[in-house]
Design a protein around this motif. Structure first.
Motif, PDB file in Angstrom:
ATOM      1  N   PHE A   1      58.799  -8.603  42.732  1.00 51.57           N
ATOM      2  CA  PHE A   1      57.416  -8.935  43.053  1.00 51.57           C
ATOM      3  C   PHE A   1      57.397  -9.914  44.229  1.00 51.57           C
ATOM      4  O   PHE A   1      58.143 -10.896  44.253  1.00 51.57           O
ATOM      5  CB  PHE A   1      56.706  -9.565  41.858  1.00 51.57           C
ATOM      6  CG  PHE A   1      56.588  -8.659  40.672  1.00 51.57           C
ATOM      7  CD1 PHE A   1      55.578  -7.712  40.604  1.00 51.57           C
ATOM      8  CD2 PHE A   1      57.507  -8.726  39.631  1.00 51.57           C
ATOM      9  CE1 PHE A   1      55.470  -6.858  39.519  1.00 51.57           C
ATOM     10  CE2 PHE A   1      57.409  -7.890  38.541  1.00 51.57           C
ATOM     11  CZ  PHE A   1      56.391  -6.938  38.480  1.00 51.57           C
TER      12      PHE A   1
ATOM     13  N   ASN B   1      61.899 -10.758  31.875  1.00 53.23           N
ATOM     14  CA  ASN B   1      61.519  -9.470  31.289  1.00 53.23           C
ATOM     15  C   ASN B   1      61.314  -8.344  32.303  1.00 53.23           C
ATOM     16  O   ASN B   1      60.908  -7.248  31.918  1.00 53.23           O
ATOM     17  CB  ASN B   1      60.228  -9.633  30.476  1.00 53.23           C
ATOM     18  CG  ASN B   1      60.432 -10.458  29.217  1.00 53.23           C
ATOM     19  OD1 ASN B   1      60.883  -9.957  28.197  1.00 53.23           O
ATOM     20  ND2 ASN B   1      60.102 -11.745  29.297  1.00 53.23           N
ATOM     21  N   THR B   2      61.576  -8.612  33.573  1.00 46.93           N
ATOM     22  CA  THR B   2      61.391  -7.576  34.586  1.00 46.93           C
ATOM     23  C   THR B   2      62.635  -6.695  34.667  1.00 46.93           C
ATOM     24  O   THR B   2      63.753  -7.212  34.810  1.00 46.93           O
ATOM     25  CB  THR B   2      61.123  -8.203  35.966  1.00 46.93           C
ATOM     26  OG1 THR B   2      59.957  -9.023  35.886  1.00 46.93           O
ATOM     27  CG2 THR B   2      60.894  -7.129  37.018  1.00 46.93           C
TER      28      THR B   2
ATOM     29  N   LEU C   1      57.909 -12.931  33.553  1.00 44.58           N
ATOM     30  CA  LEU C   1      58.490 -11.910  34.418  1.00 44.58           C
ATOM     31  C   LEU C   1      59.938 -12.226  34.772  1.00 44.58           C
ATOM     32  O   LEU C   1      60.752 -11.309  34.962  1.00 44.58           O
ATOM     33  CB  LEU C   1      57.663 -11.784  35.704  1.00 44.58           C
ATOM     34  CG  LEU C   1      56.284 -11.140  35.566  1.00 44.58           C
ATOM     35  CD1 LEU C   1      55.519 -11.255  36.872  1.00 44.58           C
ATOM     36  CD2 LEU C   1      56.388  -9.678  35.133  1.00 44.58           C
TER      37      LEU C   1
ATOM     38  N   LEU D   1      52.006  -0.356  36.703  1.00 45.33           N
ATOM     39  CA  LEU D   1      53.032  -0.549  35.680  1.00 45.33           C
ATOM     40  C   LEU D   1      52.553  -0.085  34.306  1.00 45.33           C
ATOM     41  O   LEU D   1      53.304   0.543  33.554  1.00 45.33           O
ATOM     42  CB  LEU D   1      53.447  -2.020  35.641  1.00 45.33           C
ATOM     43  CG  LEU D   1      54.277  -2.453  36.859  1.00 45.33           C
ATOM     44  CD1 LEU D   1      54.303  -3.962  36.990  1.00 45.33           C
ATOM     45  CD2 LEU D   1      55.691  -1.899  36.764  1.00 45.33           C
TER      46      LEU D   1
ATOM     47  N   LYS E   1      52.435 -15.175  43.399  1.00 49.02           N
ATOM     48  CA  LYS E   1      53.731 -15.546  42.836  1.00 49.02           C
ATOM     49  C   LYS E   1      54.272 -16.888  43.335  1.00 49.02           C
ATOM     50  O   LYS E   1      54.758 -17.696  42.552  1.00 49.02           O
ATOM     51  CB  LYS E   1      54.761 -14.447  43.117  1.00 49.02           C
ATOM     52  CG  LYS E   1      56.062 -14.606  42.330  1.00 49.02           C
ATOM     53  CD  LYS E   1      56.880 -13.343  42.398  1.00 49.02           C
ATOM     54  CE  LYS E   1      58.121 -13.457  41.523  1.00 49.02           C
ATOM     55  NZ  LYS E   1      59.148 -14.329  42.114  1.00 49.02           N
TER      56      LYS E   1
ATOM     57  N   ILE F   1      63.091  -3.852  39.971  1.00 49.54           N
ATOM     58  CA  ILE F   1      61.688  -4.132  40.251  1.00 49.54           C
ATOM     59  C   ILE F   1      61.581  -5.582  40.693  1.00 49.54           C
ATOM     60  O   ILE F   1      62.120  -6.491  40.067  1.00 49.54           O
ATOM     61  CB  ILE F   1      60.782  -3.883  39.028  1.00 49.54           C
ATOM     62  CG1 ILE F   1      60.621  -2.386  38.795  1.00 49.54           C
ATOM     63  CG2 ILE F   1      59.410  -4.516  39.224  1.00 49.54           C
ATOM     64  CD1 ILE F   1      59.686  -2.030  37.674  1.00 49.54           C
TER      65      ILE F   1
ATOM     66  N   MET G   1      54.205  -5.393  30.456  1.00 51.05           N
ATOM     67  CA  MET G   1      54.237  -6.013  31.772  1.00 51.05           C
ATOM     68  C   MET G   1      52.884  -5.877  32.466  1.00 51.05           C
ATOM     69  O   MET G   1      52.397  -6.817  33.112  1.00 51.05           O
ATOM     70  CB  MET G   1      55.334  -5.380  32.628  1.00 51.05           C
ATOM     71  CG  MET G   1      55.563  -6.091  33.957  1.00 51.05           C
ATOM     72  SD  MET G   1      56.892  -5.333  34.928  1.00 51.05           S
ATOM     73  CE  MET G   1      58.282  -5.595  33.832  1.00 51.05           C
TER      74      MET G   1
END
Length: 440
Positions: A412, A405-406, A402, A268, A417, A410, A276
């Motif tokens: 994960f 703000n992802t 995240l 990233l 996580k 995208i 990020m």
């Protein structure tokens, strides 16, 4: 088309679950062998799992394994391995799964047992950021933390208990406090439910990743790495580079990062998502060495159980061992006991800089104090420099950041996580595949 970057258990399980739903995908990974840290080797008559040694499967995971076609490969622990042990005062003491068994255990003194019993009257905490150590200390006392809770969590997370967040790493304990006002009451009320099954496979844990890889076929591209990605009006342009150096640029609707946080951070960052990438690099991993040790069998009855945990308070560097040949058959020659010893984690971080020889020396020096004699041999030592993601405040802050703000498209899916266990990864993959199917 969905790109899955990473062929560890999360990526493989997601691919298989998408395949069941008829959704197009590709999996890429620079490794030559799929499975991430799942690894099994045969050596000198031993069958050695150098990463995860077991899978704790609830009905969701069992159904997944059946659909994968691994039903005939599954093996369950031998009856003699039902008991777990913890080391104190020069020997290993057996533990039962029932909380009331602590009343008869020599692991704790009378006043420490009384303190545990009084847990039912301890008020709940409103601290959403409470550490595992603070939680156990508040509810059960210092002795229970040092001699019971600490070695158990270390066998799962290998974490600093003062930094490990109880709501993230042991959510079920926090829920018991919230719902029942007491962990003991919660444990007693949950005792009648269906319990997950511990299992392995006839040819070791790598049967899981190999089975998934075989089922995925051409949708899995090993020796191929996601180098960068670029957002466009029609999706994501991804640059894929093979081990031979060939470059392919392909468009995907979504990209799912199923890789360790440091690797995802680099991709990233290099793709222009600098903030990020920097955020993901804040997730820390602790190292762990898995050292397989062989002890010649004697006339004494020994190593009859699942394994023995060694609390840090006992003064040893070893975190304990799984007594592999007691749990599963055909793991070692008939005249030896095979143990998978663990050394490392947050409290022994220097293991990352040690050689295999140095690790053997440390463990061999402690073996007489733990097992009464030295190991006859060390069939294998595997050092994982980034073994287990730490569920601390830094990680929680990253996960929360995240969420808002992802960029769209995208995703994960990894053990940093939402759960470090293999079973967590499989269940999370099934859930994500369901969500992707609904949005397809």
């Amino acid at each position: 088309m969905i790109l899955i970057a990473g062929a560890g258990i999360s990526g493989l399980a997601l691919g298989f679950s998408l395949q069941e739903k008829g959704i197009d995908f590709r999996i890429v990974d620079p490794a030559e062998i799929p499975g991430g840290k799942i690894s099994t080797i045969q050596k000198e008559g031993f069958l050695l799992d150098t990463g995860p040694n077991t899978l704790l499967a609830d009905q969701v995971v069992m159904d997944f394994l059946h659909r994968l076609g691994l039903s005939e490969e599954i093996i369950f622990p031998e009856a003699q391995s039902s008991k777990r042990f913890i080391f104190r005062n020069g020997r290993f003491h057996g533990l039962s799964n029932h909380p009331l068994s602590l009343a008869f255990s020599p692991l704790l003194h009378f006043w420490d047992k009384l303190r545990i019993w009084k847990e039912r009257n301890v008020l709940a905490s409103e601290n959403a950021n409470e550490s595992f150590a603070a939680f156990v200390r508040r509810r059960f006392g210092e002795a229970a933390l040092n001699w019971l809770a600490m070695p158990v969590q270390y066998g799962i997370h290998a974490a600093d208990p003062e930094k490990l967040l109880v709501k993230d790493a042991f959510a079920s304990l926090a829920r018991m406090e919230d719902e029942h006002g007491s962990v003991l009451r919660g444990l007693m009320k949950s005792g009648n439910g269906a319990r997950p099954k511990t299992l392995n496979f006839k040819n070791g844990m790598q049967s899981l990743s190999s089975g998934l890889a075989n089922a995925l076929g051409k949708n899995l591209k090993l020796r191929t790495e996601l180098k960068s990605l670029e957002k466009t009006d029609s999706g994501w342009l991804c640059t894929l580079v093979s081990a031979e150096g060939s470059v392919q640029i392909q468009r995907f609707d979504k990209v799912v990062f199923c890789m360790p946080a440091p690797q995802a951070a680099k991709v990233l960052h290099d793709s222009g998502f600098v903030e990020m990438g920097l955020k993901l690099s804040e997730i820390r991993y602790n190292p762990m060495a898995v050292a397989h040790m062989a002890f010649r069998k004697t006339n004494k009855k020994e190593f009859q159980g699942f394994g023995g945990l060694v609390p840090a308070a006992a003064g040893f560097k070893s975190a304990g061992a799984i007594w592999t040949s007691s749990i599963f058959s055909n793991r070692a020659p008939a005249d030896v006991h095979l143990l998978a010893g663990f050394f490392g984690g947050a409290l022994q971080g220097s293991v990352a800089a040690m050689s295999e020889y140095e690790i053997k020396e440390v463990l061999q020096a402690e073996n007489p104090g733990l097992y009464g004699r030295m190991a006859e041999s060390f069939p294998n030592v595997k050092i994982w420099k980034e073994a287990i993601p730490q569920y601390d405040m830094d990680r929680r802050n990253v996960v929360e950041w995240l969420q808002s703000n992802t960029p769209s498209g995208i995703l994960f899916l990894a053990n940093w996580k939402a759960g470090v266990a293999l079973s967590d990864c499989i269940r999370n993959a099934i859930e994500m595949a369901g969500a992707l199917s609904e949005n397809d």
